[in-house]
Write a protein that holds these residues in place. Structure first.
Motif, PDB file in Angstrom:
ATOM      1  N   GLN A  38      60.321  59.867   5.684  1.00 51.18           N
ATOM      2  CA  GLN A  38      61.775  59.753   5.662  1.00 51.18           C
ATOM      3  C   GLN A  38      62.282  58.980   4.437  1.00 51.18           C
ATOM      4  O   GLN A  38      63.433  59.146   4.031  1.00 51.18           O
ATOM      5  N   LYS A  39      61.442  58.100   3.869  1.00 47.03           N
ATOM      6  CA  LYS A  39      61.842  57.307   2.698  1.00 47.03           C
ATOM      7  C   LYS A  39      60.725  57.390   1.667  1.00 47.03           C
ATOM      8  O   LYS A  39      59.924  56.455   1.523  1.00 47.03           O
ATOM      9  N   PRO A  40      60.639  58.506   0.956  1.00 51.84           N
ATOM     10  CA  PRO A  40      59.484  58.773   0.096  1.00 51.84           C
ATOM     11  C   PRO A  40      59.342  57.848  -1.105  1.00 51.84           C
ATOM     12  O   PRO A  40      58.290  57.840  -1.743  1.00 51.84           O
ATOM     13  N   PHE A  41      60.349  57.067  -1.420  1.00 55.31           N
ATOM     14  CA  PHE A  41      60.267  56.219  -2.612  1.00 55.31           C
ATOM     15  C   PHE A  41      60.181  54.737  -2.290  1.00 55.31           C
ATOM     16  O   PHE A  41      60.275  53.898  -3.174  1.00 55.31           O
ATOM     17  N   SER A  42      59.951  54.418  -0.997  1.00 52.53           N
ATOM     18  CA  SER A  42      59.917  53.012  -0.590  1.00 52.53           C
ATOM     19  C   SER A  42      58.706  52.737   0.295  1.00 52.53           C
ATOM     20  O   SER A  42      58.655  53.191   1.440  1.00 52.53           O
ATOM     21  N   PRO A  43      57.724  51.982  -0.213  1.00 53.19           N
ATOM     22  CA  PRO A  43      56.563  51.624   0.617  1.00 53.19           C
ATOM     23  C   PRO A  43      56.975  50.679   1.738  1.00 53.19           C
ATOM     24  O   PRO A  43      57.937  49.916   1.610  1.00 53.19           O
ATOM     25  N   THR A  44      56.257  50.737   2.846  1.00 53.42           N
ATOM     26  CA  THR A  44      56.557  49.872   3.984  1.00 53.42           C
ATOM     27  C   THR A  44      55.888  48.508   3.854  1.00 53.42           C
ATOM     28  O   THR A  44      56.319  47.549   4.504  1.00 53.42           O
ATOM     29  N   ASN A  45      54.843  48.419   3.053  1.00 49.43           N
ATOM     30  CA  ASN A  45      54.119  47.165   2.874  1.00 49.43           C
ATOM     31  C   ASN A  45      53.668  47.017   1.430  1.00 49.43           C
ATOM     32  O   ASN A  45      53.421  48.010   0.741  1.00 49.43           O
ATOM     33  N   LEU A  46      53.562  45.776   0.974  1.00 48.97           N
ATOM     34  CA  LEU A  46      52.769  45.512  -0.222  1.00 48.97           C
ATOM     35  C   LEU A  46      51.319  45.534   0.209  1.00 48.97           C
ATOM     36  O   LEU A  46      50.972  44.995   1.263  1.00 48.97           O
ATOM     37  N   VAL A  47      50.460  46.149  -0.585  1.00 49.11           N
ATOM     38  CA  VAL A  47      49.052  46.204  -0.239  1.00 49.11           C
ATOM     39  C   VAL A  47      48.221  45.751  -1.434  1.00 49.11           C
ATOM     40  O   VAL A  47      48.326  46.323  -2.520  1.00 49.11           O
ATOM     41  N   PHE A  48      47.413  44.715  -1.206  1.00 50.12           N
ATOM     42  CA  PHE A  48      46.474  44.243  -2.214  1.00 50.12           C
ATOM     43  C   PHE A  48      45.093  44.781  -1.824  1.00 50.12           C
ATOM     44  O   PHE A  48      44.557  44.420  -0.774  1.00 50.12           O
ATOM     45  N   ASP A  49      44.549  45.644  -2.640  1.00 51.57           N
ATOM     46  CA  ASP A  49      43.252  46.261  -2.364  1.00 51.57           C
ATOM     47  C   ASP A  49      42.184  45.483  -3.131  1.00 51.57           C
ATOM     48  O   ASP A  49      42.154  45.503  -4.362  1.00 51.57           O
ATOM     49  N   LEU A  50      41.336  44.781  -2.404  1.00 47.19           N
ATOM     50  CA  LEU A  50      40.286  43.966  -3.011  1.00 47.19           C
ATOM     51  C   LEU A  50      39.001  44.772  -3.026  1.00 47.19           C
ATOM     52  O   LEU A  50      38.373  45.009  -1.992  1.00 47.19           O
ATOM     53  N   ASP A  51      38.624  45.213  -4.213  1.00 48.76           N
ATOM     54  CA  ASP A  51      37.537  46.173  -4.379  1.00 48.76           C
ATOM     55  C   ASP A  51      36.390  45.534  -5.154  1.00 48.76           C
ATOM     56  O   ASP A  51      36.550  45.194  -6.331  1.00 48.76           O
ATOM     57  N   PRO A  52      35.232  45.345  -4.539  1.00 47.53           N
ATOM     58  CA  PRO A  52      34.123  44.695  -5.245  1.00 47.53           C
ATOM     59  C   PRO A  52      33.568  45.548  -6.373  1.00 47.53           C
ATOM     60  O   PRO A  52      33.545  46.776  -6.285  1.00 47.53           O
ATOM     61  N   SER A  53      33.144  44.885  -7.430  1.00 49.90           N
ATOM     62  CA  SER A  53      32.493  45.578  -8.532  1.00 49.90           C
ATOM     63  C   SER A  53      31.029  45.802  -8.188  1.00 49.90           C
ATOM     64  O   SER A  53      30.497  45.234  -7.226  1.00 49.90           O
ATOM     65  N   GLU A  54      30.378  46.628  -8.972  1.00 50.70           N
ATOM     66  CA  GLU A  54      28.973  46.932  -8.716  1.00 50.70           C
ATOM     67  C   GLU A  54      28.144  45.648  -8.769  1.00 50.70           C
ATOM     68  O   GLU A  54      28.285  44.828  -9.672  1.00 50.70           O
ATOM     69  N   GLY A  55      27.312  45.474  -7.756  1.00 49.44           N
ATOM     70  CA  GLY A  55      26.451  44.300  -7.715  1.00 49.44           C
ATOM     71  C   GLY A  55      27.022  43.155  -6.908  1.00 49.44           C
ATOM     72  O   GLY A  55      26.315  42.186  -6.601  1.00 49.44           O
ATOM     73  N   GLN A  56      28.322  43.228  -6.555  1.00 49.18           N
ATOM     74  CA  GLN A  56      28.919  42.171  -5.753  1.00 49.18           C
ATOM     75  C   GLN A  56      28.589  42.356  -4.282  1.00 49.18           C
ATOM     76  O   GLN A  56      28.406  43.479  -3.802  1.00 49.18           O
ATOM     77  N   VAL A  57      28.528  41.263  -3.561  1.00 48.82           N
ATOM     78  CA  VAL A  57      28.280  41.310  -2.123  1.00 48.82           C
ATOM     79  C   VAL A  57      29.600  41.072  -1.400  1.00 48.82           C
ATOM     80  O   VAL A  57      30.573  40.557  -1.967  1.00 48.82           O
ATOM     81  N   PHE A  58      29.623  41.426  -0.123  1.00 48.16           N
ATOM     82  CA  PHE A  58      30.876  41.360   0.632  1.00 48.16           C
ATOM     83  C   PHE A  58      31.361  39.923   0.788  1.00 48.16           C
ATOM     84  O   PHE A  58      32.567  39.685   0.912  1.00 48.16           O
ATOM     85  N   GLU A  59      30.450  38.970   0.779  1.00 51.48           N
ATOM     86  CA  GLU A  59      30.847  37.569   0.877  1.00 51.48           C
ATOM     87  C   GLU A  59      31.787  37.174  -0.264  1.00 51.48           C
ATOM     88  O   GLU A  59      32.664  36.317  -0.096  1.00 51.48           O
ATOM     89  N   GLN A  60      31.629  37.813  -1.418  1.00 46.44           N
ATOM     90  CA  GLN A  60      32.520  37.533  -2.549  1.00 46.44           C
ATOM     91  C   GLN A  60      33.913  38.106  -2.310  1.00 46.44           C
ATOM     92  O   GLN A  60      34.915  37.531  -2.732  1.00 46.44           O
ATOM     93  N   VAL A  61      33.966  39.237  -1.645  1.00 44.96           N
ATOM     94  CA  VAL A  61      35.261  39.812  -1.268  1.00 44.96           C
ATOM     95  C   VAL A  61      35.975  38.875  -0.299  1.00 44.96           C
ATOM     96  O   VAL A  61      37.181  38.611  -0.429  1.00 44.96           O
ATOM     97  N   ILE A  62      35.223  38.363   0.667  1.00 41.22           N
ATOM     98  CA  ILE A  62      35.789  37.424   1.635  1.00 41.22           C
ATOM     99  C   ILE A  62      36.314  36.177   0.934  1.00 41.22           C
ATOM    100  O   ILE A  62      37.405  35.686   1.242  1.00 41.22           O
ATOM    101  N   GLU A  63      35.555  35.663  -0.014  1.00 40.43           N
ATOM    102  CA  GLU A  63      35.976  34.456  -0.735  1.00 40.43           C
ATOM    103  C   GLU A  63      37.326  34.662  -1.413  1.00 40.43           C
ATOM    104  O   GLU A  63      38.226  33.809  -1.311  1.00 40.43           O
ATOM    105  N   VAL A  64      37.486  35.791  -2.081  1.00 38.34           N
ATOM    106  CA  VAL A  64      38.745  36.071  -2.759  1.00 38.34           C
ATOM    107  C   VAL A  64      39.871  36.280  -1.749  1.00 38.34           C
ATOM    108  O   VAL A  64      40.983  35.754  -1.916  1.00 38.34           O
TER     109      VAL A  64
END
Length: 297
Positions: free
Chosen positions: A118-144
């Protein structure tokens, strides 16, 4: 042998019901469809009235796949659709019959736009996507994620978090369609640059993977018109049959892994803790970022 089932008073043919979709886990198409049927109320309320992209894996999660954005010509009449600005018709995942039909097509992932139809130009949320780089472990994602959450708390900004179901975490801030994509992009960029500057040893906003090193990628660019994100409670095509699961911040702090949440335990978890993302649905208690936009301008 094919089977016919009734869903929402609609007949749906289930082809190859015993076909393995997660061979190592012994999950057949019938098993998968049972999950979709049980989880329907939770997926539907987050996916409905958004433009849908599915990822189909006809021969199982670890085989060839393809994206389906437009409504195929063979879609049954009960499948509702919505027209994108380029004239393309996208599926509106707003009923159980549609979800089951897509499941029969081996759609193992459900991604929806940041905005409603109904509102194609307005997102309902800000979304920060935290994406680990190659070699990173999930604990580093949690830390950030915890550092981001701590800063937001100090600013009295309410945030919610879910696993991507794959390798990262996704932080949601309700804005209730108050801003268009241009404004939302400016706000997200402001936060991304702030965190990258505050924690330069941990966070990068570099798009090129080969230039990220071992830093976590703070993706603020994905949130844009026409782009999509994995829907809450959607399965993922991983060897664990993991699910994109909303979690409590105290759970993140205690330590979680994406594979903790799968199609085997997702429903029991929701029955126990409820739908943690439900507050994002009513467009109430939304955050204001007018002061940030004034600074940026």
């Amino acid at each position: 042998m094919d089977k016919i089932i009734m869903v929402d008073n609609n007949k749906i043919k289930i082809s190859n019901p015993d076909k393995l979709l997660w061979s190592e886990l012994g999950i057949t198409k019938v098993d998968y469809l049972k999950y979709l049927i049980y989880i329907t109320p939770y997926i539907i309320k987050h996916a409905k009235d958004r433009f849908l992209t599915t990822i189909r894996y006809p021969d199982g999660y670890d085989e060839k796949f393809f994206y389906q954005k437009k409504v195929p010509s063979y879609a049954p009449e009960f499948v509702d659709s919505a027209k994108w600005k380029d004239g393309s018709e996208y599926i509106n995942l707003n009923k159980q019959a549609t979800l089951v039909w897509l499941g029969n097509l081996a759609s193992l992932e459900f991604h929806t736009t940041f905005n409603r139809i109904q509102k194609p130009f307005s997102p309902t949320n800000l979304v920060f996507d935290l994406d680990p780089s190659e070699g990173q472990v999930f604990e580093q994602v949690i830390e950030v994620a915890l550092k981001v959450h701590d800063t937001l708390n100090k600013l009295n900004i309410t945030s919610y978090v879910k696993t991507s179901g794959a390798t990262g975490l996704q932080i949601y801030i309700p804005i209730g369609e108050k801003y268009d994509y241009n404004e939302a992009r400016k706000i997200s960029k402001f936060f991304a640059e702030y965190f990258a500057n505050k924690y330069p040893e941990l966070i990068t906003i570099e798009r090129l993977k080969e230039k990220r090193g071992k830093k976590l990628y703070f993706d603020y660019l994905q949130m844009w018109e026409g782009k999509s994100i994995i829907t809450p409670y959607s399965p993922r095509a991983t060897k664990y049959a993991s699910v994109s699961m909303p979690v409590k911040w105290e759970e993140v702090e205690a330590g979680i892994k994406p594979q903790d949440f799968t199609i085997f335990n997702a429903l029991d978890r929701i029955k126990k803790v409820g739908d943690i993302f439900e507050p994002l649905l009513d467009n109430k208690n939304v955050e204001s970022f007018s002061s940030i936009l004034q600074q940026i301008k």
